[in-house]
Design a protein around this motif. Structure first.
Motif, mmCIF file in Angstrom:
data_model
loop_
_atom_site.group_PDB
_atom_site.id
_atom_site.type_symbol
_atom_site.label_atom_id
_atom_site.label_comp_id
_atom_site.label_asym_id
_atom_site.label_seq_id
_atom_site.Cartn_x
_atom_site.Cartn_y
_atom_site.Cartn_z
ATOM 1 N N TYR A 66 60.964 45.726 61.215
ATOM 2 C CA TYR A 66 60.718 46.349 60.061
ATOM 3 C C TYR A 66 61.258 47.642 60.259
ATOM 4 N N HIS A 67 62.045 48.183 61.372
ATOM 5 C CA HIS A 67 62.610 49.352 61.471
ATOM 6 C C HIS A 67 64.090 49.182 61.496
ATOM 7 N N PHE A 68 64.768 47.995 62.025
ATOM 8 C CA PHE A 68 66.038 47.724 62.206
ATOM 9 C C PHE A 68 66.567 46.391 61.721
ATOM 10 N N LYS A 82 67.159 42.190 65.826
ATOM 11 C CA LYS A 82 67.519 42.556 67.179
ATOM 12 C C LYS A 82 68.940 43.227 67.310
ATOM 13 N N ASP A 83 69.999 42.650 66.437
ATOM 14 C CA ASP A 83 71.215 43.405 66.327
ATOM 15 C C ASP A 83 71.094 44.629 65.622
ATOM 16 N N GLY A 84 70.490 44.816 64.607
ATOM 17 C CA GLY A 84 70.353 46.216 64.064
ATOM 18 C C GLY A 84 69.786 47.198 65.127
ATOM 19 N N PRO A 93 82.384 43.304 75.111
ATOM 20 C CA PRO A 93 82.152 44.060 74.057
ATOM 21 C C PRO A 93 81.554 43.089 72.607
ATOM 22 N N THR A 94 80.962 43.998 71.985
ATOM 23 C CA THR A 94 79.936 43.180 70.872
ATOM 24 C C THR A 94 80.281 44.143 69.778
ATOM 25 N N SER A 95 79.472 44.091 68.568
ATOM 26 C CA SER A 95 79.725 45.059 67.451
ATOM 27 C C SER A 95 79.437 46.426 67.708
#
Length: 220
Positions: A49-51, A54-56, A126-128
């Motif tokens: 809902y908010h993001f 999980k990645d968001g 490293p990720t996004s």
């Protein structure tokens, strides 16, 4: 009772705190949506809902770190006026002031441990989110400090020696955050408070001055 989806700000902030902690401690893959929601006291659907997922949430955590560090630590460096005409001595003092400010945050701010865990994991794997940290914080701040270093030493801001010297300066501060238990034990300190933080900043500041003096001599 778990927070309802409609408690937007409170639920969002709780999820970001939980995500920042769990991603830093256990990594992204090992931190489930359910675990994050439970730690935040929020319904599991709140992450979507908010993001948007999980990645968001991970991206939001990285953006929050950028905002916190700019506001509380590097704001002065980012907001500096044009440095043309600034005396070398003034540039040195500005660099030492930044070191003192960063040291105080790293050594004493309660949230510095959680932030350090998240950032170190992103540096190692490293990720996004690394892109968010680099483009929003690491690159711009490092560039600004290199400009100050160039004014102080007479070197070019983009010279290899300048960039490495600034990384070395920041690395000294980070050690005292990452190796805090070893430092406290070896020094015989029960905690790292204001006096201890000032002692650390004084030593690092002296190292910065000595490094600048040595590099400046090489230019004369």
């Amino acid at each position: 009772m778990k927070a309802a989806l409609g408690n937007d700000q409170g639920a969002r902030e709780a999820l970001m705190r939980a995500g920042l902690d769990l991603f830093g401690r256990h990594g992204f893959d090992a931190s489930s949506i359910r675990q994050i929601a439970q730690a935040a006291g929020v319904n599991s659907a709140g992450i979507a809902y908010h993001f948007g997922g999980k990645d968001g949430l991970r991206q939001a955590c990285a953006a929050a770190i950028v905002a916190t560090m700019k506001e509380r630590v590097f704001g002065a460096a980012a907001a500096m006026p044009p440095l043309e005409g600034l005396p070398p001595e003034a540039a040195v003092e500005l660099l030492v002031a930044v070191v003192s400010r960063v040291t105080d945050f790293a050594a004493r701010a309660p949230e510095s441990e959680t932030i350090a865990r998240f950032v170190v994991r992103e540096m190692m794997e490293p990720t996004s989110a690394f892109e968010t940290l680099y483009e929003g914080l690491v690159g711009p701040v490092h560039g600004r400090l290199c400009t100050l270093w160039a004014v102080a030493t007479g070197l070019e801001a983009e010279a290899q020696a300048t960039k490495l010297a600034v990384f070395a300066m920041v690395g000294q501060v980070l050690y005292f955050r990452l190796a805090r238990p070893a430092v406290a034990r070896r020094m015989g300190w029960n905690d790292i408070g204001e006096a201890e933080s000032e002692a650390i900043a004084t030593v690092i500041g002296a190292n910065v001055r000595a490094s600048i003096a040595a590099m400046s001599e090489g230019q004369s």
